[in-house]
Scaffold this motif. Structure first.
Motif, mmCIF file in Angstrom:
data_model
loop_
_atom_site.group_PDB
_atom_site.id
_atom_site.type_symbol
_atom_site.label_atom_id
_atom_site.label_comp_id
_atom_site.label_asym_id
_atom_site.label_seq_id
_atom_site.Cartn_x
_atom_site.Cartn_y
_atom_site.Cartn_z
ATOM 1 N N GLY A 95 0.835 -1.203 0.000
ATOM 2 C CA GLY A 95 0.000 0.000 0.000
ATOM 3 C C GLY A 95 0.856 1.233 0.000
ATOM 4 O O GLY A 95 2.055 1.182 -0.266
ATOM 5 N N TYR A 96 0.232 2.369 0.289
ATOM 6 C CA TYR A 96 0.954 3.631 0.241
ATOM 7 C C TYR A 96 0.682 4.437 1.512
ATOM 8 O O TYR A 96 -0.337 4.268 2.197
ATOM 9 C CB TYR A 96 0.575 4.422 -1.012
ATOM 10 C CG TYR A 96 -0.908 4.573 -1.231
ATOM 11 C CD1 TYR A 96 -1.582 5.702 -0.785
ATOM 12 C CD2 TYR A 96 -1.632 3.595 -1.896
ATOM 13 C CE1 TYR A 96 -2.931 5.845 -0.966
ATOM 14 C CE2 TYR A 96 -2.992 3.721 -2.097
ATOM 15 C CZ TYR A 96 -3.639 4.849 -1.630
ATOM 16 O OH TYR A 96 -4.994 4.971 -1.794
ATOM 17 N N GLN A 99 -2.625 6.198 2.714
ATOM 18 C CA GLN A 99 -3.721 5.405 3.268
ATOM 19 C C GLN A 99 -3.706 5.419 4.796
ATOM 20 O O GLN A 99 -4.685 5.017 5.431
ATOM 21 C CB GLN A 99 -3.624 3.955 2.781
ATOM 22 C CG GLN A 99 -3.917 3.770 1.299
ATOM 23 C CD GLN A 99 -3.692 2.336 0.870
ATOM 24 O OE1 GLN A 99 -2.560 1.894 0.746
ATOM 25 N NE2 GLN A 99 -4.762 1.614 0.649
ATOM 26 N N TYR A 238 -2.009 11.666 -4.058
ATOM 27 C CA TYR A 238 -2.696 10.470 -4.514
ATOM 28 C C TYR A 238 -3.942 10.852 -5.308
ATOM 29 O O TYR A 238 -4.681 11.769 -4.938
ATOM 30 C CB TYR A 238 -3.097 9.600 -3.322
ATOM 31 C CG TYR A 238 -3.815 8.347 -3.723
ATOM 32 C CD1 TYR A 238 -3.127 7.301 -4.330
ATOM 33 C CD2 TYR A 238 -5.183 8.201 -3.518
ATOM 34 C CE1 TYR A 238 -3.774 6.147 -4.710
ATOM 35 C CE2 TYR A 238 -5.845 7.053 -3.891
ATOM 36 C CZ TYR A 238 -5.140 6.022 -4.499
ATOM 37 O OH TYR A 238 -5.792 4.885 -4.892
ATOM 38 N N CYS A 240 -6.051 8.149 -7.545
ATOM 39 C CA CYS A 240 -7.069 7.102 -7.587
ATOM 40 C C CYS A 240 -6.436 5.732 -7.711
ATOM 41 O O CYS A 240 -5.222 5.612 -7.898
ATOM 42 C CB CYS A 240 -8.047 7.323 -8.749
ATOM 43 S SG CYS A 240 -7.306 7.097 -10.378
ATOM 44 N N ARG A 241 -7.290 4.702 -7.649
ATOM 45 C CA ARG A 241 -6.866 3.313 -7.822
ATOM 46 C C ARG A 241 -7.735 2.659 -8.892
ATOM 47 O O ARG A 241 -8.939 2.883 -8.973
ATOM 48 C CB ARG A 241 -6.984 2.555 -6.494
ATOM 49 C CG ARG A 241 -6.860 1.042 -6.609
ATOM 50 C CD ARG A 241 -6.782 0.358 -5.250
ATOM 51 N NE ARG A 241 -5.483 0.637 -4.620
ATOM 52 C CZ ARG A 241 -5.080 0.063 -3.496
ATOM 53 N NH1 ARG A 241 -5.864 -0.801 -2.867
ATOM 54 N NH2 ARG A 241 -3.890 0.357 -2.990
ATOM 55 N N ARG A 242 -7.093 1.833 -9.691
ATOM 56 C CA ARG A 242 -7.782 0.992 -10.672
ATOM 57 C C ARG A 242 -7.303 -0.439 -10.475
ATOM 58 O O ARG A 242 -6.109 -0.667 -10.259
ATOM 59 C CB ARG A 242 -7.478 1.441 -12.109
ATOM 60 C CG ARG A 242 -7.879 2.890 -12.417
ATOM 61 C CD ARG A 242 -9.343 2.992 -12.758
ATOM 62 N NE ARG A 242 -9.772 4.380 -12.917
ATOM 63 C CZ ARG A 242 -9.691 5.075 -14.040
ATOM 64 N NH1 ARG A 242 -9.122 4.530 -15.116
ATOM 65 N NH2 ARG A 242 -10.154 6.309 -14.108
ATOM 66 N N GLU A 243 -8.210 -1.406 -10.575
ATOM 67 C CA GLU A 243 -7.845 -2.801 -10.406
ATOM 68 C C GLU A 243 -8.266 -3.617 -11.621
ATOM 69 O O GLU A 243 -9.330 -3.381 -12.198
ATOM 70 C CB GLU A 243 -8.482 -3.380 -9.134
ATOM 71 C CG GLU A 243 -8.006 -2.699 -7.854
ATOM 72 C CD GLU A 243 -8.567 -3.348 -6.596
ATOM 73 O OE1 GLU A 243 -9.445 -4.244 -6.732
ATOM 74 O OE2 GLU A 243 -8.132 -2.966 -5.487
ATOM 75 N N ASP A 330 2.667 6.232 -11.455
ATOM 76 C CA ASP A 330 1.710 5.176 -11.145
ATOM 77 C C ASP A 330 2.471 3.933 -10.747
ATOM 78 O O ASP A 330 3.618 3.735 -11.141
ATOM 79 C CB ASP A 330 0.728 4.914 -12.287
ATOM 80 C CG ASP A 330 1.339 4.285 -13.521
ATOM 81 O OD1 ASP A 330 1.770 3.125 -13.438
ATOM 82 O OD2 ASP A 330 1.350 4.953 -14.585
ATOM 83 N N VAL A 345 -3.079 -4.138 -9.319
ATOM 84 C CA VAL A 345 -3.588 -2.938 -8.664
ATOM 85 C C VAL A 345 -2.768 -1.740 -9.120
ATOM 86 O O VAL A 345 -1.553 -1.694 -8.908
ATOM 87 C CB VAL A 345 -3.514 -3.077 -7.130
ATOM 88 C CG1 VAL A 345 -4.064 -1.815 -6.457
ATOM 89 C CG2 VAL A 345 -4.281 -4.315 -6.672
ATOM 90 N N ASP A 347 -2.158 2.255 -8.726
ATOM 91 C CA ASP A 347 -2.383 3.470 -7.937
ATOM 92 C C ASP A 347 -1.720 4.629 -8.657
ATOM 93 O O ASP A 347 -0.575 4.516 -9.123
ATOM 94 C CB ASP A 347 -1.802 3.328 -6.525
ATOM 95 C CG ASP A 347 -2.650 2.431 -5.639
ATOM 96 O OD1 ASP A 347 -3.867 2.659 -5.591
ATOM 97 O OD2 ASP A 347 -2.098 1.500 -5.018
ATOM 98 N N TYR A 348 -2.434 5.753 -8.748
ATOM 99 C CA TYR A 348 -1.952 6.912 -9.497
ATOM 100 C C TYR A 348 -1.649 8.075 -8.559
ATOM 101 O O TYR A 348 -2.440 8.402 -7.666
ATOM 102 C CB TYR A 348 -2.994 7.359 -10.519
ATOM 103 C CG TYR A 348 -3.193 6.394 -11.664
ATOM 104 C CD1 TYR A 348 -2.461 6.517 -12.842
ATOM 105 C CD2 TYR A 348 -4.105 5.349 -11.562
ATOM 106 C CE1 TYR A 348 -2.641 5.634 -13.900
ATOM 107 C CE2 TYR A 348 -4.294 4.454 -12.611
ATOM 108 C CZ TYR A 348 -3.552 4.605 -13.769
ATOM 109 O OH TYR A 348 -3.727 3.719 -14.815
#
Length: 417
Positions: A95-96, A99, A238, A240-243, A330, A345, A347-348
Motif C-alpha cells: 500500500g501507500y 492510506q 494520490y 485514484c486506484r484501478r484494479e 503510477d 492494482v 495506484d496513481y
C-alpha cells in the motif's frame, strides 16, 4: 520530473453482561502477542515443483539461454512453491503512506493465503497484523477506512489497534485462558518513500521494530537513491486506484513489463507515437531493474503531454512496478490469485501543481486505461499459448530482454533456497 540519472553501475545480487474487558491491560507490550504461524508449507509438498525449477539454468548467458518452461506458468505445485519461497519471504509492497495519514486509518489485503490489516494506532504508530480473529478465525476487517478498534463480526471479540485483546464475549467458565496469548498476530511493517511494506516471513513476526534503512537496502539494494533522484517520493498527491483481474499467471504480466519496450510498437501504437523507442535503455541492480525512454516528439508547450520528456519504469522484484513520467507516477502491484489468474492494482499519483487540473487528469487516466486494456489482451493471449502443447520454452531477445532474464534468475535463486 527530474532527469533520469545515467551511467548507473550494474549490481547483481475477536452477552455484554458477561463479557471480559481487558482495558486495564494497556501496559502489555504487543511483543508478547504470539501464535504459531503455519502458513508456510512443508518442503515435502514441493518435491515435484523443485524438479520444474531445474528446467531453467540461470547460468547460461542471455544470448544462449532458454526462458523458463511453460510449467512455471501453469503448474499448481509450482505456484505453491512460489508463494512459499517468493511471497512469504522478504519485503512486499502492499500500500501507500497516504492510506495511513491519520490515527485509526487502516487498510486490508491478501497475499496467497495470508490476510493482513495495516493500521495507524492511537499513538500514530503504524502496525500490521494477520487479519484473523483469534477466537474462531473470522476475518476482522475488510476494505479500508477508520476504526478505533477491531470488532470481530462473528462473535464480537474486540482488539485494540495495537493488537491487544480488549474484550472476549461470553467466555464465562473458560479455563486455562490467558488473554495475553490471544492478541492479534503481528507482522513486520515498514515504509519507504510513499510505500508501505510488509514481511510475511513467520520467523520475523516477533521482530516488530524494524530498521527502515536496512529494509530499504533489502528491498531496493543500491538503487534507492536513484529512485529518489528521479521523483519517486512522498511529495506526490494520490489520485485514484484501478484494479484489473487478468486471466494469466502473475509472471506473464511481469514478463510483459520487462521486455524492454519490445512489444510497444506492435501493441501500443498510441503510446509508441509519444516515445522515442530508439532511446530505450535498461539498467540492472540487485533486485531492481530500471527501464527508461525519452519522449518521442518536440516540446508541446501548453498542450496536453502526459508522458513528459522522459519516462522511467522501475521493476522491484518480485511483483511491484513504479512508473514515473511527466508529472505522474503510477504503481502496478501484481498479486497472484492462482496459477492462471492475477490481480493488478494500479495506484496513481500526481505532482501537486496538477492536482486541480480535472481535464488533464481525466485524459491521462483514459490514455493509461487504454494501454492497460491492450496489455490485458496480450497477457491473456500469452497464457493461452503457454497452455498449448506446442510451446515449452522460448528464447530471449538479447538487446532488449535482459531485465526479463534478470527477473527469471532472481526467481530461480529464491526457488532453490
Amino acid at each position: 520530473m527530474a532527469t533520469l540519472t545515467k551511467h548507473i553501475q550494474i549490481h547483481f545480487f475477536q452477552p455484554p453482561s458477561i463479557s471480559f474487558n481487558f482495558h486495564f491491560c494497556n501496559h502489555r507490550s504487543p511483543s508478547r502477542i504470539s501464535a504459531s504461524l503455519s502458513f508456510r508449507s512443508p518442503d515435502s509438498r514441493f518435491i515435484e515443483a523443485r524438479k520444474l525449477v531445474d528446467d531453467f539454468d540461470p547460468e547460461i548467458p542471455l544470448e544462449k539461454a532458454l526462458t523458463p518452461p511453460s510449467s512455471w506458468y501453469i503448474d499448481p505445485s509450482f505456484f505453491a512453491l512460489e508463494l512459499d519461497r517468493v511471497f512469504y519471504r522478504g519485503w512486499q509492497a502492499v500500500g501507500y503512506v497516504e492510506q495511513l495519514k491519520d490515527a485509526h486509518d487502516f487498510f486490508t489485503g491478501r497475499l496467497g493465503n495470508v490476510e493482513y490489516v495495516v493500521c495507524k494506532d492511537n499513538n500514530r504508530k503504524v502496525r500490521a497484523f494477520h487479519n484473523v480473529c483469534r477466537h474462531h478465525a473470522s476475518l476482522l476487517a475488510t476494505g479500508c477506512g477508520k476504526k478505533s478498534c477491531f470488532v470481530c463480526p462473528y462473535h464480537g471479540w474486540t482488539y485494540g489497534l495495537d493488537g491487544i485483546l480488549l474484550k472476549a464475549t461470553r467466555i464465562n467458565g473458560i479455563q486455562n485462558f490467558n488473554e495475553n496469548d490471544f492478541g492479534l498476530v503481528p507482522l513486520p511493517v515498514a515504509m519507504w518513500g510513499p510505500f508501505v511494506l510488509l514481511n510475511l516471513d513467520g520467523k520475523l513476526s516477533s521482530k516488530l521494530d524494524v530498521d527502515e534503512d536496512k529494509v530499504a537496502r533489502e528491498w531496493l539494494g543500491t538503487c534507492a537513491d536513484v529512485l529518489r533522484l528521479n521523483g519517486v517520493d512522498a511529495s506526490l498527491s494520490y489520485v485514484c486506484r484501478r484494479e484489473y483481474t487478468i486471466d494469466c499467471n502473475w509472471k506473464v504480466f511481469c514478463d510483459n513489463y520487462l521486455d524492454g519496450g519490445y512489444h510497444v510498437p506492435y501493441a501500443h501504437k498510441g503510446l509508441a507515437s509519444n516515445l522515442n523507442l530508439e532511446s530505450y535503455s535498461t539498467e540492472l541492480f540487485e533486485t531492481v531493474s530500471i527501464q527508461s525512454c525519452k519522449g518521442g516528439g518536440e516540446s508541446k508547450g501548453d498542450d496536453y503531454d502526459r508522458l513528459g520528456p522522459e519516462a522511467l519504469y522501475a521493476f522491484i522484484y518480485p511483483n511491484f512496478m513504479i512508473n514515473r513520467y511527466g508529472p505522474w507516477m503510477d504503481t502496478n502491484l501484481v498479486l497472484p490469485l492462482g496459477p492462471r489468474k492475477c490481480l493488478v492494482v494500479f495506484d496513481y499519483f500526481l505532482e501537486a501543481s496538477f492536482k486541480n487540473d480535472d481535464s488533464f487528469i481525466q485524459q491521462s487516466l483514459e490514455d493509461s486505461e487504454s494501454v492497460q486494456n491492450e496489455d490485458i489482451i496480450l497477457c491473456e493471449g500469452v497464457q493461452k499459448g503457454l497452455e498449448s502443447p506446442a510451446y515449452k520454452f522460448g528464447r530471449y531477445a538479447p538487446s532488449v530482454e535482459n531485465a526479463m532474464h534478470h527477473f527469471h534468475r532472481l526467481l530461480h535463486r529464491n526457488l532453490t533456497k
